[in-house]
Design an enzyme around this catalytic site. Structure first.
Site, short mmCIF file in Angstrom:
data_model
loop_
_atom_site.label_atom_id
_atom_site.label_comp_id
_atom_site.label_asym_id
_atom_site.label_seq_id
_atom_site.Cartn_x
_atom_site.Cartn_y
_atom_site.Cartn_z
N GLY A 1 7.74 0.01 -2.61
CA GLY A 1 8.58 -0.45 -1.93
C GLY A 1 8.11 -1.41 -0.99
CB SER B 1 3.37 0.50 -4.96
OG SER B 1 3.27 -0.56 -4.52
CG MET B 2 3.62 0.20 -0.03
SD MET B 2 2.06 -0.09 0.40
CE MET B 2 1.80 0.64 1.90
CG HIS C 1 0.59 -2.71 -7.58
ND1 HIS C 1 1.64 -3.26 -8.20
CD2 HIS C 1 1.01 -2.24 -6.56
CE1 HIS C 1 2.70 -2.78 -7.49
NE2 HIS C 1 2.26 -2.59 -6.45
CG ASP D 1 0.99 -3.12 -11.87
OD1 ASP D 1 0.52 -3.47 -10.92
OD2 ASP D 1 1.93 -3.22 -12.49
#
Length: 201
Positions: A72, A101-102, A126, A177
């Site tokens: 997000g 991610s986050m 990433h 990624d």
């Protein structure tokens, strides 16, 4: 199968009667938080508010933070990460599905020695992407790019500090990624332990 958020009975200490609350409300009363959706400003505000509340309530008790998150907003995610570092309560982070991610940065932000990934969990990291809104002016685009570069370096520095990996390794991994199993995330320093499965009977 219940529709929407399940509700469960809750009986406060010393109260004679119980009442119905949603499952996440019930969990937070046991100092258990859960992120199971994309991280955006509303989610970040709710989580940071709960972290502050639980810390005020008892700063000596741990907070358990379960994560099944596809990522997000970078800014919202960093707000949660920063609050995790500020509160006095130690925070145990647990990846129960996907920390991408986050989500992986929040997983990383738990108390060292108290970061766990379940056996079938996946962790993905990433480089940050723009989430500052659409700009139309050339000058605004330059400012946005500078902000992205600044956040990129901040996130790389955080991974380096929290994993113990050299910056060149983090730069290489974050450039694409990269999906990791629970064991790979442990080897990378994102988690400290892999959850143990119960023996089948």
């Amino acid at each position: 199968m219940p529709i929407g958020v399940p509700r469960v009975p809750y009986k406060p200490f010393l109260d004679r009667e119980s009442y119905w609350v949603d499952i996440y409300n019930r969990l937070y009363r046991q100092r258990i938080l859960f992120i199971g959706q994309m991280i955006e400003s509303t989610t970040a505000n709710q989580v940071t508010g709960l972290l502050i509340h639980l810390n005020i309530e008892d700063s000596k008790k741990d907070i358990e933070f379960f994560i099944n998150c596809p990522g997000g907003s970078v800014i919202a995610g960093l707000a949660i990460y920063d609050m995790m570092q500020i509160v006095e309560s130690e925070i145990q982070t647990v990846c129960v599905g996907l920390a991408a991610s986050m989500g992986s940065l929040i997983l990383l932000g738990g108390e060292t020695t108290k970061r766990i990934a379940f056996p079938h969990a996946r962790v993905m990291m990433h480089q940050p992407m723009a989430d500052l809104g659409t700009k139309t002016k050339a000058g605004d685009s330059v400012l946005e790019m500078n902000e992205i570069i600044s956040m990129y370096h901040s996130i790389v520095t955080t991974y380096v500090r929290r994993t113990g990996k050299p910056s060149w390794v983090v730069h290489k991994d974050i450039s694409r990624d990269i999906f990791m199993s629970a064991e790979e995330a442990q080897a990378h320093g994102i988690v400290d332990h892999v959850g143990i499965q119960k023996e089948s009977k």
